[in-house]
Design an enzyme around this catalytic site. Structure first.
Site, PDB file in Angstrom:
ATOM      1  N   PHE A   1     -10.552  -0.538  -0.771  1.00 19.73           N
ATOM      2  CA  PHE A   1     -10.262  -1.354   0.406  1.00 19.73           C
ATOM      3  C   PHE A   1     -10.772  -2.776   0.156  1.00 19.73           C
ATOM      4  O   PHE A   1     -11.956  -2.988  -0.070  1.00 19.73           O
ATOM      5  CB  PHE A   1     -10.905  -0.771   1.658  1.00 19.73           C
ATOM      6  CG  PHE A   1     -10.341  -1.388   2.901  1.00 19.73           C
ATOM      7  CD1 PHE A   1      -9.140  -0.964   3.425  1.00 19.73           C
ATOM      8  CD2 PHE A   1     -11.007  -2.445   3.520  1.00 19.73           C
ATOM      9  CE1 PHE A   1      -8.594  -1.564   4.549  1.00 19.73           C
ATOM     10  CE2 PHE A   1     -10.465  -3.050   4.654  1.00 19.73           C
ATOM     11  CZ  PHE A   1      -9.256  -2.602   5.159  1.00 19.73           C
TER      12      PHE A   1
ATOM     13  N   ASP B   1       0.861  -1.167   0.000  1.00 26.10           N
ATOM     14  CA  ASP B   1       0.000   0.000   0.000  1.00 26.10           C
ATOM     15  C   ASP B   1       0.911   1.236   0.000  1.00 26.10           C
ATOM     16  O   ASP B   1       1.397   1.657  -1.044  1.00 26.10           O
ATOM     17  CB  ASP B   1      -0.873  -0.131   1.252  1.00 26.10           C
ATOM     18  CG  ASP B   1      -2.019   0.851   1.325  1.00 26.10           C
ATOM     19  OD1 ASP B   1      -2.461   1.307   0.282  1.00 26.10           O
ATOM     20  OD2 ASP B   1      -2.468   1.148   2.449  1.00 26.10           O
TER      21      ASP B   1
HETATM   22  P1  IMP Z   1       1.974  -0.483   3.904  1.00 27.39           P
HETATM   23  O1  IMP Z   1       2.401  -0.862   2.499  1.00 27.39           O
HETATM   24  O2  IMP Z   1       3.112  -0.303   4.853  1.00 27.39           O
HETATM   25  O3  IMP Z   1       1.027   0.702   3.910  1.00 27.39           O
HETATM   26  O4  IMP Z   1       1.184  -1.674   4.594  1.00 27.39           O
HETATM   27  C1  IMP Z   1       0.312  -2.488   3.948  1.00 27.39           C
HETATM   28  C2  IMP Z   1      -0.535  -3.134   5.043  1.00 27.39           C
HETATM   29  O5  IMP Z   1      -1.739  -2.370   5.257  1.00 27.39           O
HETATM   30  C3  IMP Z   1      -1.003  -4.495   4.588  1.00 27.39           C
HETATM   31  O6  IMP Z   1      -0.129  -5.512   4.998  1.00 27.39           O
HETATM   32  C4  IMP Z   1      -2.382  -4.607   5.230  1.00 27.39           C
HETATM   33  O7  IMP Z   1      -2.271  -5.138   6.528  1.00 27.39           O
HETATM   34  C5  IMP Z   1      -2.885  -3.203   5.306  1.00 27.39           C
HETATM   35  N1  IMP Z   1      -3.765  -2.895   4.169  1.00 27.39           N
HETATM   36  C6  IMP Z   1      -3.518  -2.029   3.178  1.00 27.39           C
HETATM   37  N2  IMP Z   1      -4.521  -1.976   2.289  1.00 27.39           N
HETATM   38  C7  IMP Z   1      -5.459  -2.847   2.719  1.00 27.39           C
HETATM   39  C8  IMP Z   1      -6.750  -3.255   2.204  1.00 27.39           C
HETATM   40  O8  IMP Z   1      -7.253  -2.826   1.143  1.00 27.39           O
HETATM   41  N3  IMP Z   1      -7.416  -4.189   2.945  1.00 27.39           N
HETATM   42  C9  IMP Z   1      -6.918  -4.704   4.111  1.00 27.39           C
HETATM   43  N4  IMP Z   1      -5.709  -4.358   4.614  1.00 27.39           N
HETATM   44  C10 IMP Z   1      -4.987  -3.429   3.928  1.00 27.39           C
END
Ligand code: IMP
Ligand code: MG
Length: 174
Positions: A150, A101
């Site tokens: 999401f 994300d």
């Molecule tokens: P980031 O890349 O550090 O922001 O972390 C990604 C984490 O955010 C993932 O491992 C998920 O736990 C959570 N996450 C991000 N987008 C979603 C989504 O659409 N649904 C559920 N969890 C999400």
């Protein structure tokens, strides 16, 4: 209105893409071995299916992380809630995530394992939401690129629900 989940990626689409990723990893590491680092809890379903599709020797271990900060806004600081049981020194680490994300988690973990003297560090995520990226991360293996929505299922949760769905879906009515 009650919550409903609309299918985005079916069980069959996921299975066939995971088999392709497993074949690609098996080819890339031919004659060697891999150490899969599964990021709990979301990546557990994906990591187990992926491991079954890899034909070179596989070691698997689990780690839990969380982002500091309140609400849904990540501050980029990552906290380790459960560390690995096994050491990564000299191993071909592949970090296995449910979704990338902002990129903060994978960016942090990649540097962490390089610092722990892994032989190599590659990044694998079932889903990629490139629209939301805050830091540049070079991904090695991606299952599907999806729009900024999401999603739940196949390990991903909304308020700890829906992890057990065998497909990826969008929650409606929340
Ligand atoms: P980031 O890349 O550090 O922001 O972390 C990604 C984490 O955010 C993932 O491992 C998920 O736990 C959570 N996450 C991000 N987008 C979603 C989504 O659409 N649904 C559920 N969890 C999400
Ligand atoms: Mg996660």
């Amino acid at each position: 209105m009650s919550e409903t989940v609309k299918v985005m990626l079916s069980e069959e689409e996921l299975a066939s893409r995971i088999a392709e990723l497993g074949a690609q990893i098996s080819k890339d590491y031919e004659g060697d071995s891999v150490f899969l680092v599964c990021i709990l809890k979301g990546a557990a379903f994906f990591a187990c299916e992926l491991a079954k599709r890899i034909t070179v020797p596989v070691t698997i271990d689990f780690m839990a992380t969380s982002s500091y900060g309140s609400g849904t806004v990540s501050t980029g600081e990552i906290q380790i809630k459960k560390d690995l049981d096994l050491g990564v020194e000299g191993r071909n680490v592949i970090i296995v995530e449910d979704i990338i994300d902002s990129g903060n988690t994978l960016n942090y973990l990649s540097e962490l394992f390089k610092g722990r003297k892994a032989k190599s560090v590659k990044l694998c995520a079932m889903l990629d939401k490139p629209d939301r990226r805050e830091v540049d991360v070079d991904m090695d293996y991606i299952g599907f690129t999806i729009p900024d929505a999401f999603v739940v299922g196949y390990g991903l949760d909304y308020d700890q629900k829906y992890r057990n769905l065998p497909y990826i879906g969008i929650v409606e009515g929340i």
